[in-house]
Design a protein around this motif. Structure first.
Motif, PDB file in Angstrom:
ATOM      1  N   ILE A 148      60.924  29.542  53.503  1.00 41.74           N
ATOM      2  CA  ILE A 148      61.901  28.450  53.501  1.00 41.74           C
ATOM      3  C   ILE A 148      61.316  27.203  54.162  1.00 41.74           C
ATOM      4  N   ALA A 149      60.541  27.396  55.224  1.00 37.68           N
ATOM      5  CA  ALA A 149      59.895  26.258  55.882  1.00 37.68           C
ATOM      6  C   ALA A 149      58.932  25.549  54.926  1.00 37.68           C
ATOM      7  N   GLU A 150      58.214  26.317  54.114  1.00 37.41           N
ATOM      8  CA  GLU A 150      57.300  25.726  53.139  1.00 37.41           C
ATOM      9  C   GLU A 150      58.057  24.957  52.057  1.00 37.41           C
ATOM     10  N   LEU A 151      59.163  25.512  51.599  1.00 34.66           N
ATOM     11  CA  LEU A 151      59.970  24.809  50.596  1.00 34.66           C
ATOM     12  C   LEU A 151      60.469  23.486  51.156  1.00 34.66           C
ATOM     13  N   ARG A 152      60.920  23.493  52.394  1.00 34.74           N
ATOM     14  CA  ARG A 152      61.394  22.260  53.019  1.00 34.74           C
ATOM     15  C   ARG A 152      60.252  21.265  53.207  1.00 34.74           C
ATOM     16  N   ARG A 153      59.082  21.779  53.505  1.00 36.36           N
ATOM     17  CA  ARG A 153      57.942  20.900  53.757  1.00 36.36           C
ATOM     18  C   ARG A 153      57.564  20.088  52.536  1.00 36.36           C
ATOM     19  N   ILE A 154      57.596  20.701  51.360  1.00 38.00           N
ATOM     20  CA  ILE A 154      57.124  19.987  50.159  1.00 38.00           C
ATOM     21  C   ILE A 154      58.246  19.233  49.441  1.00 38.00           C
ATOM     22  N   ALA A 155      59.506  19.413  49.885  1.00 39.63           N
ATOM     23  CA  ALA A 155      60.635  18.725  49.260  1.00 39.63           C
ATOM     24  C   ALA A 155      60.877  17.384  49.942  1.00 39.63           C
ATOM     25  N   ARG A 156      60.848  16.324  49.177  1.00 39.42           N
ATOM     26  CA  ARG A 156      61.046  14.993  49.759  1.00 39.42           C
ATOM     27  C   ARG A 156      62.517  14.606  49.823  1.00 39.42           C
ATOM     28  N   ARG A 157      63.289  14.958  48.773  1.00 38.04           N
ATOM     29  CA  ARG A 157      64.682  14.504  48.724  1.00 38.04           C
ATOM     30  C   ARG A 157      65.697  15.644  48.670  1.00 38.04           C
ATOM     31  N   ARG A 158      65.397  16.712  47.917  1.00 37.75           N
ATOM     32  CA  ARG A 158      66.407  17.773  47.754  1.00 37.75           C
ATOM     33  C   ARG A 158      65.745  19.129  47.591  1.00 37.75           C
ATOM     34  N   LEU A 159      66.388  20.135  48.184  1.00 34.61           N
ATOM     35  CA  LEU A 159      65.956  21.528  48.049  1.00 34.61           C
ATOM     36  C   LEU A 159      67.121  22.349  47.524  1.00 34.61           C
ATOM     37  N   ILE A 160      66.869  23.143  46.487  1.00 36.76           N
ATOM     38  CA  ILE A 160      67.893  24.004  45.886  1.00 36.76           C
ATOM     39  C   ILE A 160      67.368  25.442  45.892  1.00 36.76           C
ATOM     40  N   ILE A 161      68.160  26.353  46.449  1.00 33.95           N
ATOM     41  CA  ILE A 161      67.778  27.764  46.510  1.00 33.95           C
ATOM     42  C   ILE A 161      68.920  28.603  45.959  1.00 33.95           C
ATOM     43  N   VAL A 162      68.572  29.619  45.165  1.00 32.91           N
ATOM     44  CA  VAL A 162      69.558  30.588  44.677  1.00 32.91           C
ATOM     45  C   VAL A 162      69.091  31.984  45.057  1.00 32.91           C
ATOM     46  N   VAL A 163      69.997  32.760  45.626  1.00 28.85           N
ATOM     47  CA  VAL A 163      69.726  34.172  45.938  1.00 28.85           C
ATOM     48  C   VAL A 163      70.903  34.997  45.443  1.00 28.85           C
ATOM     49  N   PRO A 164      70.690  36.275  45.158  1.00 25.22           N
ATOM     50  CA  PRO A 164      71.826  37.114  44.761  1.00 25.22           C
ATOM     51  C   PRO A 164      72.723  37.416  45.959  1.00 25.22           C
ATOM     52  N   ARG A 165      74.012  37.467  45.703  1.00 23.13           N
ATOM     53  CA  ARG A 165      74.930  37.917  46.747  1.00 23.13           C
ATOM     54  C   ARG A 165      75.057  39.431  46.606  1.00 23.13           C
ATOM     55  N   GLU A 166      74.471  40.155  47.553  1.00 19.77           N
ATOM     56  CA  GLU A 166      74.444  41.612  47.423  1.00 19.77           C
ATOM     57  C   GLU A 166      74.326  42.284  48.784  1.00 19.77           C
TER      58      GLU A 166
END
Length: 235
Positions: free
Chosen positions: A166-184
């Protein structure tokens, strides 16, 4: 089989069947009629998670049967993601076949750069204007803020070092980050190689702590969609 169908099946086996049955040898035997010995292999895979080698991890995912046709995302999630893209560049981390990138491209024709990342990219479809990069989510080969929008669907549940991911995803995102995970919920015998389980939206909010002021975390079917706007860089 599409995501909507498997979500209905998951409702029965995850929420209707009692835990004492879901973790039983009886359920394992019934599940083996569908997937054979792979159901036991998946249970062992989760038990050994902290001790797996990179080779074992990769082999499991190469051998794991693809349940969904093209994408693990429901149409409702796809529509929400496509409508939420901002800026001119998009990176889909854990792109799989590239199906989601195809929807993003069609829904956002003015995009100048589309990049798909996965640790195995052999299954990725050749899409005009899309570049594919083989990499692990825990160490992405991009500079800080390289993409306006970063998308990551049905990946975090598979990653042992999910906070680093998640830290890496935030690092490379300049304006918006979208994540989808299953609810389980987690059970001993399951049909997927997941390490992390998020039964409620607030379960996932704990995973992405600290949560920025501008964020969204909602339940779409049996999936959790999380979106945050990244803070503007200091000049």
């Amino acid at each position: 089989m599409n995501r909507e169908t498997t979500n209905r099946i998951r409702f029965v086996i995850e929420d209707v069947l009692p835990p004492i049955l879901r973790d039983s040898a009886l359920f394992r035997q019934a599940a083996s009629l569908v997937w054979g010995k792979h159901i036991t292999k998946l249970a062992r895979f989760r038990e050994r998670a902290p001790f797996l080698t990179a080779g074992e991890y990769e082999d499991l995912y190469r051998e794991h049967p693809r349940v969904h046709a093209g994408t693990d995302n429901s149409q409702a999630c796809i529509d929400r993601i496509v409508a939420s893209i901002v800026g001119k560049s998009v990176c889909d981390v854990g792109c799989g076949t590239g199906a989601l990138l195809s929807h993003i491209k069609v829904g956002n024709p003015c995009l100048e750069r589309l990049t798909g990342v996965d640790f195995v990219i052999e299954d990725a479809a050749g899409i005009d204007g899309v570049e594919y990069v083989a990499a692990m989510i825990e160490s992405l080969p991009f500079s800080d803020g390289e993409f306006d929008t970063v998308v990551c669907t049905h990946v975090i549940e598979h990653v042992l070092e999910y906070r680093q991911a998640i830290a890496e995803l935030r690092r490379i995102a300049r304006r918006r980050l979208i994540i989808v995970v299953p609810r389980e919920r987690e059970y001993r015998y399951s049909f997927n190689p997941h390490f992390n389980f998020f039964p409620y939206t607030h379960s996932f909010l704990r995973a992405v702590h600290p949560v920025p002021e501008h964020h969204l975390c909602i339940d779409i079917g049996r999936d959790i969609l999380y979106m945050e706007d990244r803070p503007e860089p200091i000049a």
